[in-house]
Design a protein around this motif. Structure first.
Motif, PDB file in Angstrom:
ATOM      1  N   GLU A  54       0.833  -1.203   0.000  1.00  0.00           N
ATOM      2  CA  GLU A  54       0.000   0.000   0.000  1.00  0.00           C
ATOM      3  C   GLU A  54       0.872   1.259   0.000  1.00  0.00           C
ATOM      4  OE1 GLU A  54      -3.187   0.121  -0.451  1.00  0.00           O
ATOM      5  OE2 GLU A  54      -3.728  -1.965  -0.067  1.00  0.00           O
ATOM      6  N   LYS A  55       0.262   2.366  -0.323  1.00  0.00           N
ATOM      7  CA  LYS A  55       0.927   3.670  -0.289  1.00  0.00           C
ATOM      8  C   LYS A  55       1.526   3.884   1.106  1.00  0.00           C
ATOM      9  CE  LYS A  55      -0.146   8.483  -1.279  1.00  0.00           C
ATOM     10  NZ  LYS A  55      -1.183   9.408  -1.726  1.00  0.00           N
ATOM     11  N   GLY A  56       2.798   4.266   1.145  1.00  0.00           N
ATOM     12  CA  GLY A  56       3.474   4.528   2.413  1.00  0.00           C
ATOM     13  C   GLY A  56       4.156   3.315   3.027  1.00  0.00           C
ATOM     14  N   LYS A  57       3.911   2.113   2.498  1.00  0.00           N
ATOM     15  CA  LYS A  57       4.531   0.906   3.061  1.00  0.00           C
ATOM     16  C   LYS A  57       5.920   0.712   2.457  1.00  0.00           C
ATOM     17  CE  LYS A  57       4.347  -4.040   3.464  1.00  0.00           C
ATOM     18  NZ  LYS A  57       4.406  -5.120   2.532  1.00  0.00           N
ATOM     19  N   LYS A  58       6.925   0.651   3.334  1.00  0.00           N
ATOM     20  CA  LYS A  58       8.293   0.425   2.875  1.00  0.00           C
ATOM     21  C   LYS A  58       8.431  -1.006   2.392  1.00  0.00           C
ATOM     22  CE  LYS A  58      10.191   3.907   5.816  1.00  0.00           C
ATOM     23  NZ  LYS A  58      11.264   4.775   5.632  1.00  0.00           N
ATOM     24  N   ARG A  59       9.252  -1.187   1.385  1.00  0.00           N
ATOM     25  CA  ARG A  59       9.493  -2.512   0.830  1.00  0.00           C
ATOM     26  C   ARG A  59      10.762  -3.109   1.445  1.00  0.00           C
ATOM     27  NH1 ARG A  59       5.421  -0.073  -0.925  1.00  0.00           N
ATOM     28  NH2 ARG A  59       4.397  -0.681  -2.855  1.00  0.00           N
ATOM     29  N   ASN A  60      10.828  -4.407   1.472  1.00  0.00           N
ATOM     30  CA  ASN A  60      12.000  -5.106   1.977  1.00  0.00           C
ATOM     31  C   ASN A  60      12.979  -5.293   0.817  1.00  0.00           C
ATOM     32  OD1 ASN A  60      13.925  -6.849   2.988  1.00  0.00           O
ATOM     33  ND2 ASN A  60      12.457  -8.165   4.032  1.00  0.00           N
ATOM     34  N   TRP A  61      13.749  -4.235   0.541  1.00  0.00           N
ATOM     35  CA  TRP A  61      14.664  -4.272  -0.599  1.00  0.00           C
ATOM     36  C   TRP A  61      15.805  -5.261  -0.379  1.00  0.00           C
ATOM     37  CZ3 TRP A  61      12.085  -3.092  -4.434  1.00  0.00           C
ATOM     38  CH2 TRP A  61      11.231  -1.987  -4.457  1.00  0.00           C
ATOM     39  N   GLY A  62      16.126  -5.578   0.857  1.00  0.00           N
ATOM     40  CA  GLY A  62      17.119  -6.617   1.125  1.00  0.00           C
ATOM     41  C   GLY A  62      16.641  -7.967   0.606  1.00  0.00           C
ATOM     42  N   GLN A  63      15.383  -8.297   0.881  1.00  0.00           N
ATOM     43  CA  GLN A  63      14.809  -9.554   0.385  1.00  0.00           C
ATOM     44  C   GLN A  63      14.720  -9.522  -1.142  1.00  0.00           C
ATOM     45  OE1 GLN A  63      13.577 -12.256   2.597  1.00  0.00           O
ATOM     46  NE2 GLN A  63      13.926 -13.278   0.653  1.00  0.00           N
ATOM     47  N   PHE A  64      14.342  -8.380  -1.701  1.00  0.00           N
ATOM     48  CA  PHE A  64      14.263  -8.225  -3.151  1.00  0.00           C
ATOM     49  C   PHE A  64      15.620  -8.542  -3.786  1.00  0.00           C
ATOM     50  CE2 PHE A  64      14.900  -5.367  -6.823  1.00  0.00           C
ATOM     51  CZ  PHE A  64      13.868  -5.790  -7.650  1.00  0.00           C
ATOM     52  N   LYS A  65      16.672  -7.915  -3.305  1.00  0.00           N
ATOM     53  CA  LYS A  65      18.010  -8.111  -3.877  1.00  0.00           C
ATOM     54  C   LYS A  65      18.507  -9.533  -3.678  1.00  0.00           C
ATOM     55  CE  LYS A  65      19.182  -3.275  -3.200  1.00  0.00           C
ATOM     56  NZ  LYS A  65      20.051  -2.335  -2.474  1.00  0.00           N
ATOM     57  N   PHE A  66      18.080 -10.190  -2.589  1.00  0.00           N
ATOM     58  CA  PHE A  66      18.488 -11.558  -2.297  1.00  0.00           C
ATOM     59  C   PHE A  66      17.958 -12.545  -3.338  1.00  0.00           C
ATOM     60  CE2 PHE A  66      18.031 -15.614   0.099  1.00  0.00           C
ATOM     61  CZ  PHE A  66      19.361 -15.801   0.439  1.00  0.00           C
ATOM     62  N   LEU A  67      16.909 -12.180  -4.059  1.00  0.00           N
ATOM     63  CA  LEU A  67      16.337 -13.050  -5.086  1.00  0.00           C
ATOM     64  C   LEU A  67      17.235 -13.173  -6.314  1.00  0.00           C
ATOM     65  CD1 LEU A  67      12.677 -11.699  -5.065  1.00  0.00           C
ATOM     66  CD2 LEU A  67      13.475 -13.854  -4.071  1.00  0.00           C
ATOM     67  N   PHE A  68      18.078 -12.169  -6.540  1.00  0.00           N
ATOM     68  CA  PHE A  68      18.800 -12.042  -7.799  1.00  0.00           C
ATOM     69  C   PHE A  68      20.248 -12.502  -7.733  1.00  0.00           C
ATOM     70  CE2 PHE A  68      15.316  -9.100  -7.980  1.00  0.00           C
ATOM     71  CZ  PHE A  68      14.871  -9.199  -9.282  1.00  0.00           C
ATOM     72  N   HIS A  69      20.690 -13.127  -8.811  1.00  0.00           N
ATOM     73  CA  HIS A  69      22.101 -13.461  -9.003  1.00  0.00           C
ATOM     74  C   HIS A  69      22.883 -12.153  -9.078  1.00  0.00           C
ATOM     75  CE1 HIS A  69      25.668 -14.796 -11.252  1.00  0.00           C
ATOM     76  NE2 HIS A  69      25.446 -15.963 -10.654  1.00  0.00           N
ATOM     77  N   LYS A  70      24.152 -12.177  -8.725  1.00  0.00           N
ATOM     78  CA  LYS A  70      24.951 -10.941  -8.665  1.00  0.00           C
ATOM     79  C   LYS A  70      25.025 -10.207 -10.007  1.00  0.00           C
ATOM     80  CE  LYS A  70      29.493 -13.115  -9.332  1.00  0.00           C
ATOM     81  NZ  LYS A  70      29.902 -12.438 -10.546  1.00  0.00           N
ATOM     82  N   ASP A  71      24.864 -10.886 -11.120  1.00  0.00           N
ATOM     83  CA  ASP A  71      24.931 -10.247 -12.436  1.00  0.00           C
ATOM     84  C   ASP A  71      23.557 -10.102 -13.089  1.00  0.00           C
ATOM     85  OD1 ASP A  71      27.772 -10.023 -12.427  1.00  0.00           O
ATOM     86  OD2 ASP A  71      27.900 -12.168 -12.869  1.00  0.00           O
ATOM     87  N   ALA A  72      22.494 -10.258 -12.316  1.00  0.00           N
ATOM     88  CA  ALA A  72      21.134 -10.234 -12.853  1.00  0.00           C
ATOM     89  C   ALA A  72      20.769  -8.879 -13.443  1.00  0.00           C
ATOM     90  CB  ALA A  72      20.140 -10.601 -11.756  1.00  0.00           C
ATOM     91  N   LYS A  73      19.823  -8.930 -14.373  1.00  0.00           N
ATOM     92  CA  LYS A  73      19.312  -7.719 -15.009  1.00  0.00           C
ATOM     93  C   LYS A  73      17.790  -7.713 -14.952  1.00  0.00           C
ATOM     94  CE  LYS A  73      23.189  -6.003 -16.359  1.00  0.00           C
ATOM     95  NZ  LYS A  73      23.799  -5.234 -15.311  1.00  0.00           N
ATOM     96  N   LEU A  74      17.247  -6.511 -14.800  1.00  0.00           N
ATOM     97  CA  LEU A  74      15.821  -6.273 -14.945  1.00  0.00           C
ATOM     98  C   LEU A  74      15.691  -5.451 -16.213  1.00  0.00           C
ATOM     99  CD1 LEU A  74      16.488  -6.152 -11.646  1.00  0.00           C
ATOM    100  CD2 LEU A  74      14.019  -5.970 -11.641  1.00  0.00           C
ATOM    101  N   ILE A  75      14.841  -5.910 -17.144  1.00  0.00           N
ATOM    102  CA  ILE A  75      14.822  -5.332 -18.482  1.00  0.00           C
ATOM    103  C   ILE A  75      13.390  -4.976 -18.895  1.00  0.00           C
ATOM    104  CG2 ILE A  75      15.594  -5.656 -20.875  1.00  0.00           C
ATOM    105  CD1 ILE A  75      17.277  -8.092 -19.726  1.00  0.00           C
ATOM    106  N   PRO A  76      12.958  -3.745 -18.638  1.00  0.00           N
ATOM    107  CA  PRO A  76      11.647  -3.339 -19.144  1.00  0.00           C
ATOM    108  C   PRO A  76      11.748  -3.021 -20.639  1.00  0.00           C
ATOM    109  CG  PRO A  76      12.655  -1.541 -17.928  1.00  0.00           C
ATOM    110  CD  PRO A  76      13.582  -2.712 -17.812  1.00  0.00           C
ATOM    111  N   SER A  77      10.658  -3.281 -21.351  1.00  0.00           N
ATOM    112  CA  SER A  77      10.616  -2.934 -22.770  1.00  0.00           C
ATOM    113  C   SER A  77       9.304  -2.229 -23.063  1.00  0.00           C
ATOM    114  CB  SER A  77      10.766  -4.183 -23.639  1.00  0.00           C
ATOM    115  OG  SER A  77       9.640  -5.017 -23.518  1.00  0.00           O
ATOM    116  N   GLY A  78       9.340  -1.374 -24.049  1.00  0.00           N
ATOM    117  CA  GLY A  78       8.144  -0.649 -24.452  1.00  0.00           C
ATOM    118  C   GLY A  78       8.450   0.224 -25.648  1.00  0.00           C
TER     119      GLY A  78
END
Length: 182
Positions: A54-78
Protein backbone atom coordinates in the motif's frame (compact mmCIF):
# COMPACT_ATOMS: atom_id res chain seq x y z
CA UNK A 1 54.49 18.80 20.42
CA UNK A 2 51.50 20.86 21.56
CA UNK A 3 50.40 21.23 17.91
CA UNK A 4 50.56 17.46 17.37
CA UNK A 5 48.38 16.88 20.44
CA UNK A 6 45.82 19.40 19.19
CA UNK A 7 45.73 17.70 15.77
CA UNK A 8 45.34 14.24 17.38
CA UNK A 9 42.56 15.54 19.63
CA UNK A 10 40.82 17.09 16.62
CA UNK A 11 41.09 13.83 14.64
CA UNK A 12 39.76 11.79 17.58
CA UNK A 13 36.75 14.09 18.13
CA UNK A 14 36.03 14.34 14.38
CA UNK A 15 36.29 10.56 13.97
CA UNK A 16 33.92 9.89 16.91
CA UNK A 17 31.36 12.37 15.54
CA UNK A 18 31.59 10.84 12.07
CA UNK A 19 31.06 7.33 13.46
CA UNK A 20 28.06 8.49 15.53
CA UNK A 21 26.57 10.25 12.52
CA UNK A 22 26.99 7.22 10.26
CA UNK A 23 25.37 4.94 12.87
CA UNK A 24 22.43 7.33 13.25
CA UNK A 25 21.91 7.48 9.46
CA UNK A 26 22.05 3.73 8.88
CA UNK A 27 18.78 2.70 7.20
CA UNK A 28 16.63 0.09 8.88
CA UNK A 29 17.79 -3.39 7.86
CA UNK A 30 15.05 -5.83 6.98
CA UNK A 31 15.32 -9.52 7.69
CA UNK A 32 16.05 -11.81 4.77
CA UNK A 33 14.18 -15.10 4.72
CA UNK A 34 16.47 -17.60 3.00
CA UNK A 35 13.65 -20.17 2.70
CA UNK A 36 11.89 -17.99 0.12
CA UNK A 37 14.28 -19.10 -2.66
CA UNK A 38 14.25 -22.87 -2.08
CA UNK A 39 11.47 -23.60 -4.59
CA UNK A 40 10.67 -21.96 -7.88
CA UNK A 41 7.14 -21.19 -6.66
CA UNK A 42 8.38 -19.46 -3.48
CA UNK A 43 10.93 -17.43 -5.47
CA UNK A 44 8.29 -16.09 -7.90
CA UNK A 45 5.77 -15.45 -5.10
CA UNK A 46 8.42 -13.54 -3.11
CA UNK A 47 9.29 -11.44 -6.17
CA UNK A 48 5.69 -10.23 -6.39
CA UNK A 49 5.33 -9.86 -2.61
CA UNK A 50 8.41 -7.68 -2.07
CA UNK A 51 7.52 -5.05 -4.67
CA UNK A 52 3.85 -4.89 -3.64
CA UNK A 53 2.42 -2.76 -0.87
CA UNK A 54 0.00 0.00 0.00
CA UNK A 55 0.93 3.67 -0.29
CA UNK A 56 3.47 4.53 2.41
CA UNK A 57 4.53 0.91 3.06
CA UNK A 58 8.29 0.43 2.87
CA UNK A 59 9.49 -2.51 0.83
CA UNK A 60 12.00 -5.11 1.98
CA UNK A 61 14.66 -4.27 -0.60
CA UNK A 62 17.12 -6.62 1.13
CA UNK A 63 14.81 -9.55 0.38
CA UNK A 64 14.26 -8.23 -3.15
CA UNK A 65 18.01 -8.11 -3.88
CA UNK A 66 18.49 -11.56 -2.30
CA UNK A 67 16.34 -13.05 -5.09
CA UNK A 68 18.80 -12.04 -7.80
CA UNK A 69 22.10 -13.46 -9.00
CA UNK A 70 24.95 -10.94 -8.67
CA UNK A 71 24.93 -10.25 -12.44
CA UNK A 72 21.13 -10.23 -12.85
CA UNK A 73 19.31 -7.72 -15.01
CA UNK A 74 15.82 -6.27 -14.94
CA UNK A 75 14.82 -5.33 -18.48
CA UNK A 76 11.65 -3.34 -19.14
CA UNK A 77 10.62 -2.93 -22.77
CA UNK A 78 8.14 -0.65 -24.45
CA UNK A 79 7.56 1.58 -27.43
CA UNK A 80 9.53 4.78 -27.56
CA UNK A 81 8.24 8.06 -29.00
CA UNK A 82 9.59 7.08 -32.42
CA UNK A 83 7.31 4.00 -32.42
CA UNK A 84 9.97 1.31 -31.99
CA UNK A 85 10.30 -1.06 -29.06
CA UNK A 86 13.27 -0.35 -26.80
CA UNK A 87 14.74 -1.94 -23.70
CA UNK A 88 16.47 -0.61 -20.62
CA UNK A 89 18.95 -2.70 -18.62
CA UNK A 90 19.00 -2.33 -14.83
CA UNK A 91 20.65 -4.11 -11.95
CA UNK A 92 18.45 -4.81 -8.90
CA UNK A 93 20.09 -1.75 -7.25
CA UNK A 94 19.23 0.39 -10.30
CA UNK A 95 15.62 -0.79 -10.11
CA UNK A 96 15.36 0.15 -6.43
CA UNK A 97 16.89 3.59 -7.13
CA UNK A 98 14.62 4.30 -10.10
CA UNK A 99 11.34 2.78 -8.88
CA UNK A 100 11.58 2.21 -5.13
CA UNK A 101 10.32 5.57 -3.91
CA UNK A 102 7.56 5.68 -6.58
CA UNK A 103 6.21 2.32 -5.40
CA UNK A 104 6.06 3.55 -1.79
CA UNK A 105 4.68 7.01 -2.61
CA UNK A 106 1.90 5.73 -4.89
CA UNK A 107 1.11 2.23 -3.69
CA UNK A 108 1.59 -0.67 -6.05
CA UNK A 109 0.45 -4.28 -6.16
CA UNK A 110 1.53 -6.62 -8.90
CA UNK A 111 -0.44 -9.86 -8.90
CA UNK A 112 0.37 -12.92 -10.95
CA UNK A 113 -2.72 -14.17 -12.80
CA UNK A 114 -1.15 -16.93 -14.91
CA UNK A 115 2.15 -18.79 -15.13
CA UNK A 116 3.73 -20.92 -17.85
CA UNK A 117 6.92 -22.74 -16.73
CA UNK A 118 9.58 -24.59 -18.71
CA UNK A 119 12.43 -26.31 -16.87
CA UNK A 120 15.48 -28.07 -18.24
CA UNK A 121 18.03 -29.30 -15.73
CA UNK A 122 19.06 -26.36 -13.58
CA UNK A 123 17.47 -23.61 -15.70
CA UNK A 124 13.90 -22.39 -15.79
CA UNK A 125 11.94 -19.96 -17.89
CA UNK A 126 8.72 -18.53 -16.47
CA UNK A 127 6.20 -16.51 -18.46
CA UNK A 128 4.30 -14.78 -15.65
CA UNK A 129 1.24 -12.75 -16.60
CA UNK A 130 0.48 -9.97 -14.14
CA UNK A 131 -2.05 -7.31 -13.29
CA UNK A 132 -1.01 -4.13 -11.47
CA UNK A 133 -3.08 -2.15 -8.98
CA UNK A 134 -2.44 1.00 -6.92
CA UNK A 135 -4.09 -0.59 -3.87
CA UNK A 136 -4.93 -4.14 -2.93
CA UNK A 137 -8.59 -3.08 -2.69
CA UNK A 138 -8.74 -1.83 -6.31
CA UNK A 139 -11.18 -3.85 -8.40
CA UNK A 140 -9.62 -3.18 -11.80
CA UNK A 141 -5.95 -3.17 -12.74
CA UNK A 142 -4.40 -0.04 -14.22
CA UNK A 143 -1.94 -2.17 -16.18
CA UNK A 144 -1.30 -5.74 -17.30
CA UNK A 145 1.71 -7.40 -18.87
CA UNK A 146 4.03 -10.36 -18.96
CA UNK A 147 7.25 -10.92 -17.02
CA UNK A 148 9.66 -13.28 -18.76
CA UNK A 149 11.74 -14.58 -15.85
CA UNK A 150 14.88 -16.68 -16.30
CA UNK A 151 16.17 -18.55 -13.26
CA UNK A 152 19.09 -20.75 -12.26
CA UNK A 153 19.10 -23.46 -9.62
CA UNK A 154 22.65 -23.79 -8.29
CA UNK A 155 21.96 -26.99 -6.35
CA UNK A 156 20.82 -25.17 -3.22
CA UNK A 157 18.44 -22.41 -4.29
CA UNK A 158 16.84 -20.55 -7.18
CA UNK A 159 18.41 -17.32 -8.45
CA UNK A 160 16.66 -14.86 -10.74
CA UNK A 161 19.04 -14.26 -13.65
CA UNK A 162 16.85 -11.85 -15.64
CA UNK A 163 13.38 -10.39 -15.70
CA UNK A 164 12.40 -9.07 -19.12
CA UNK A 165 8.91 -7.57 -19.35
CA UNK A 166 6.48 -5.59 -21.41
CA UNK A 167 3.10 -4.10 -20.69
CA UNK A 168 -0.07 -4.88 -22.55
CA UNK A 169 -1.18 -2.16 -24.96
CA UNK A 170 -4.10 -1.78 -27.31
CA UNK A 171 -1.96 -2.87 -30.26
CA UNK A 172 -0.16 -5.55 -28.19
CA UNK A 173 -2.83 -7.42 -26.19
CA UNK A 174 -1.89 -10.40 -24.04
CA UNK A 175 -2.52 -13.61 -26.03
CA UNK A 176 -5.23 -15.91 -24.65
CA UNK A 177 -2.68 -18.67 -24.01
CA UNK A 178 -1.07 -16.48 -21.31
CA UNK A 179 -4.33 -15.56 -19.56
CA UNK A 180 -6.01 -17.58 -16.79
CA UNK A 181 -7.89 -20.66 -17.96
CA UNK A 182 -11.52 -20.72 -16.84
Amino acid sequence: MKQILIVLLFITVFSAQAQKKSKDETPKVYAIDTTKVITLDKTIKTLYDVISGEKGKKRNWGQFKFLFHKDAKLIPSGKGKEGYYRVRYMSPDDYVKSSGSWLVENGFFEKEINREVSIFGNIAHVFSTYEAFMSESDESPFMRGINSIQLLHDGKRWWIINIYWTQETEDNPIPEVYLPKN
